[in-house]
Design a protein around this motif. Structure first.
Motif, mmCIF file in Angstrom:
data_model
loop_
_atom_site.group_PDB
_atom_site.id
_atom_site.type_symbol
_atom_site.label_atom_id
_atom_site.label_comp_id
_atom_site.label_asym_id
_atom_site.label_seq_id
_atom_site.Cartn_x
_atom_site.Cartn_y
_atom_site.Cartn_z
ATOM 1 N N ARG A 264 -3.090 17.366 9.158
ATOM 2 C CA ARG A 264 -4.416 16.739 9.214
ATOM 3 C C ARG A 264 -4.987 16.555 7.817
ATOM 4 O O ARG A 264 -5.676 15.569 7.533
ATOM 5 C CB ARG A 264 -5.350 17.602 10.068
ATOM 6 C CG ARG A 264 -6.752 17.033 10.236
ATOM 7 C CD ARG A 264 -7.599 17.978 11.067
ATOM 8 N NE ARG A 264 -7.147 17.996 12.457
ATOM 9 C CZ ARG A 264 -7.349 19.012 13.288
ATOM 10 N NH1 ARG A 264 -7.939 20.117 12.857
ATOM 11 N NH2 ARG A 264 -6.940 18.937 14.541
ATOM 12 N N SER A 266 -3.386 15.856 5.200
ATOM 13 C CA SER A 266 -2.537 14.941 4.430
ATOM 14 C C SER A 266 -1.851 15.629 3.256
ATOM 15 O O SER A 266 -1.795 15.115 2.145
ATOM 16 C CB SER A 266 -3.365 13.733 3.931
ATOM 17 O OG SER A 266 -3.903 13.022 5.022
ATOM 18 N N ASP A 267 -1.319 16.833 3.520
ATOM 19 C CA ASP A 267 -0.561 17.566 2.512
ATOM 20 C C ASP A 267 0.886 17.683 2.994
ATOM 21 O O ASP A 267 1.248 18.634 3.693
ATOM 22 C CB ASP A 267 -1.158 18.960 2.302
ATOM 23 C CG ASP A 267 -0.542 19.679 1.106
ATOM 24 O OD1 ASP A 267 0.620 19.380 0.755
ATOM 25 O OD2 ASP A 267 -1.223 20.542 0.516
ATOM 26 N N PRO A 268 1.735 16.718 2.650
ATOM 27 C CA PRO A 268 3.113 16.745 3.162
ATOM 28 C C PRO A 268 3.910 17.945 2.663
ATOM 29 O O PRO A 268 4.802 18.428 3.357
ATOM 30 C CB PRO A 268 3.698 15.426 2.658
ATOM 31 C CG PRO A 268 2.857 15.032 1.486
ATOM 32 C CD PRO A 268 1.480 15.538 1.798
ATOM 33 N N ILE A 300 -4.129 10.862 14.297
ATOM 34 C CA ILE A 300 -3.800 9.579 13.661
ATOM 35 C C ILE A 300 -4.211 8.429 14.564
ATOM 36 O O ILE A 300 -4.922 7.525 14.151
ATOM 37 C CB ILE A 300 -2.285 9.492 13.351
ATOM 38 C CG1 ILE A 300 -1.900 10.577 12.339
ATOM 39 C CG2 ILE A 300 -1.945 8.114 12.793
ATOM 40 C CD1 ILE A 300 -0.411 10.649 12.068
ATOM 41 N N CYS A 337 3.729 11.623 9.595
ATOM 42 C CA CYS A 337 2.395 11.978 10.082
ATOM 43 C C CYS A 337 1.513 12.529 8.962
ATOM 44 O O CYS A 337 0.308 12.247 8.908
ATOM 45 C CB CYS A 337 2.508 12.996 11.217
ATOM 46 S SG CYS A 337 3.140 12.312 12.766
ATOM 47 N N ALA A 338 2.105 13.304 8.056
ATOM 48 C CA ALA A 338 1.316 13.869 6.962
ATOM 49 C C ALA A 338 0.789 12.793 6.031
ATOM 50 O O ALA A 338 -0.302 12.922 5.467
ATOM 51 C CB ALA A 338 2.150 14.880 6.176
ATOM 52 N N THR A 339 1.560 11.712 5.861
ATOM 53 C CA THR A 339 1.175 10.670 4.900
ATOM 54 C C THR A 339 0.516 9.458 5.559
ATOM 55 O O THR A 339 0.169 8.505 4.870
ATOM 56 C CB THR A 339 2.415 10.211 4.112
ATOM 57 O OG1 THR A 339 3.431 9.788 5.033
ATOM 58 C CG2 THR A 339 2.974 11.356 3.271
ATOM 59 N N PRO A 341 -2.506 7.297 7.543
ATOM 60 C CA PRO A 341 -3.970 7.345 7.593
ATOM 61 C C PRO A 341 -4.415 8.113 8.826
ATOM 62 O O PRO A 341 -3.753 8.065 9.873
ATOM 63 C CB PRO A 341 -4.380 5.868 7.664
ATOM 64 C CG PRO A 341 -3.171 5.155 8.169
ATOM 65 C CD PRO A 341 -1.993 5.919 7.668
ATOM 66 N N LYS A 342 -5.520 8.828 8.726
ATOM 67 C CA LYS A 342 -5.943 9.719 9.801
ATOM 68 C C LYS A 342 -7.179 9.187 10.523
ATOM 69 O O LYS A 342 -8.075 8.597 9.909
ATOM 70 C CB LYS A 342 -6.251 11.116 9.254
ATOM 71 C CG LYS A 342 -5.150 11.762 8.440
ATOM 72 C CD LYS A 342 -3.862 11.938 9.228
ATOM 73 C CE LYS A 342 -2.834 12.756 8.482
ATOM 74 N NZ LYS A 342 -2.355 12.147 7.247
ATOM 75 N N ARG A 417 -9.984 3.076 8.260
ATOM 76 C CA ARG A 417 -8.720 3.501 7.658
ATOM 77 C C ARG A 417 -7.548 2.907 8.433
ATOM 78 O O ARG A 417 -7.532 2.878 9.665
ATOM 79 C CB ARG A 417 -8.624 5.029 7.655
ATOM 80 C CG ARG A 417 -9.674 5.704 6.803
ATOM 81 C CD ARG A 417 -9.487 7.210 6.747
ATOM 82 N NE ARG A 417 -9.747 7.859 8.027
ATOM 83 C CZ ARG A 417 -10.953 8.203 8.459
ATOM 84 N NH1 ARG A 417 -12.032 7.941 7.718
ATOM 85 N NH2 ARG A 417 -11.109 8.818 9.619
#
Length: 439
Positions: A264, A266-268, A300, A337-339, A341-342, A417
């Motif tokens: 969530r 965005s830290d891969p 997402i 999913c980490a990278t 847009p959320k 986003r």
């Protein structure tokens, strides 16, 4: 064996420590201030330090990882306040054993000797067994010190928790573990046969467990090593420590929560770390995949509709390939999913629309959008005035689709986003057309 850090079955210790006893036993602290890594509890301002200073001990639950000093602290507490120390293990003891202990404690109490009952692995007692402690804690027959590696909130009765103070022991950090190695070297009167890099690797391999570290050090002292070992040599000699991870315990939920929140956020890199922690420790890959699929729709959504496609494709790839090849597909879905847009707009829309449906679930849709398969239904107005959108300019009629007793609601509010930005533009365009048609 009575262990240094309190997570093996406990037996009463002998007055002296034999020369051939394990290194961890020979290094057992003799004073509370010698216990490493738990100064937040044992120091002058800590809960245990204050109890000892006052000379009055309340019942305690010691909660912490393996090898952090739970048994040692309990023993030293009994010595510090002059109490009789009785250790039992919930793994090997039952109701009959406890009844004998309670009866003996009452006899000692009549003679003015208080009893500290230390229960290792207390979470292994069932609920009714835990309730059995209550009257003896309440009337002062015993002071209970329970040790557990599991979250007391989940594993212990509320009634028992209300009568005891929960104290949290920390996993030993590198500085605390280094102090243990220095004590071992002083006792053995020689340095460990490792170079600086191997020493760091040895400390890291302990994963915060002091007993494990000293057992490894004892192995190093016991074998003939001609030259200091480097990290590769150390790894070849010692067994690798497996990660502490019970799939039905708190660690399981902590790691899946950490994975979800890293995605969530965005830290891969962090997401990959927690994914690796779970899979390396033996977690079921399909469990992780289910969470990634859930994440794709919860966090997402339509900001990137391909996230769900990627997550489900990873599940299919893993089913097809199995381990270890299929785990790369899990990694790919995790990184996607980490990278991505959320947006939780779809998740919020679901909750809001479900709430409205529960509150207004008996309202009829407007007659113009109802089918009229019978003559009677046509006569009472079903389908009358319906506008076929494909025949309207711009393919948009602007009709009202809400029940007559209900004002139009906004459940889905797309973000700006990713793909949702285009969706928001479409919705805004339709809103403008609708306003023009209703003038």
């Amino acid at each position: 064996m009575a262990d240094l850090f309190g997570d093996d079955p406990v037996q009463p210790s002998s007055p002296t420590t034999a020369e051939n006893a394990p290194l961890a036993d020979r290094l057992r602290p003799a004073r509370l201030e010698d216990v490493v890594g738990q100064e937040h509890l044992t120091g002058p301002d800590g809960a245990i330090g204050r109890m000892v200073a006052a000379g009055k001990l309340s019942s305690i639950i010691l909660w912490g990882p393996p090898g952090t000093g739970k048994t040692t602290i309990a023993r030293l507490l009994a010595d510090a306040v002059g109490m009789r120390f009785v250790p039992v293990s919930a793994v090997f003891s039952g109701v009959a054993d406890l009844k004998k202990i309670f009866a003996a404690a009452r006899e000692h109490a009549r003679l003015g000797q208080r009893t500290l009952l230390f229960v290792d692995e207390i979470h292994r007692f069932n609920r009714s067994q835990q309730d059995g402690f209550l009257p003896y804690v309440e009337d002062g027959t015993i002071t209970l010190i329970g040790a557990t590696t599991e979250n007391p909130s989940f594993e212990l009765n509320a009634a028992l928790l209300s009568r005891a103070q929960v104290l949290i022991l920390r996993r030993l950090d590198a500085a605390a573990l280094e102090r243990l190695l220095e004590r071992a070297e002083a006792l053995m009167d020689r340095p460990l046969p490792v170079d600086a890099a191997a020493r760091e690797a040895l400390i890291a391999s302990a994963d915060g467990d002091g007993r494990f570290l000293l057992n490894q050090a004892e192995t190093l002292f016991s074998v003939r090593i001609d030259a200091p070992l480097d990290p590769a040599g150390l790894s070849a000699l010692l067994h690798r420590r497996m990660a502490v991870y019970d799939k039905d315990r708190e660690g399981h939920y902590n790691l899946i929560s950490a994975l979800h929140k890293s995605l969530r956020g965005s830290d891969p890199q962090a997401a990959l770390y927690y994914l690796a922690r779970m899979l390396v420790a033996g977690e079921e890959p399909l469990y992780v995949l289910r969470r990634i699929v859930r994440f794709a729709v919860e966090d997402i959504g339509l900001a990137d509709p391909q996230a769900l496609v990627q997550a489900l494709a990873a599940k299919d790839a893993y089913d097809f390939l199995g381990s270890p090849e299929g785990e790369l597909a899990i990694v790919q879905a995790c990184l996607y999913c980490a990278t991505a847009p959320k947006s939780n707009a779809a998740y919020a829309a679901q909750k809001a629309s479900w709430k409205a449906a529960r509150e207004t679930g008996s309202l009829m849709p407007p007659p113009n959008i109802l089918n009229a398969p019978t003559k009677l239904m046509k006569q009472i107005g079903y389908g009358e005035g319906y506008s076929y959108d494909h025949d309207a300019p711009e393919g948009f009629s602007g009709d009202n689709y809400w029940p007559e007793e209900m004002t139009p609601q906004v459940f889905y509010a797309p973000t700006d986003r990713g793909f949702e930005k285009r969706i928001a533009e479409r919705i805004a365009w339709w809103d403008e057309l609708r306003k023009g048609k209703n003038k």
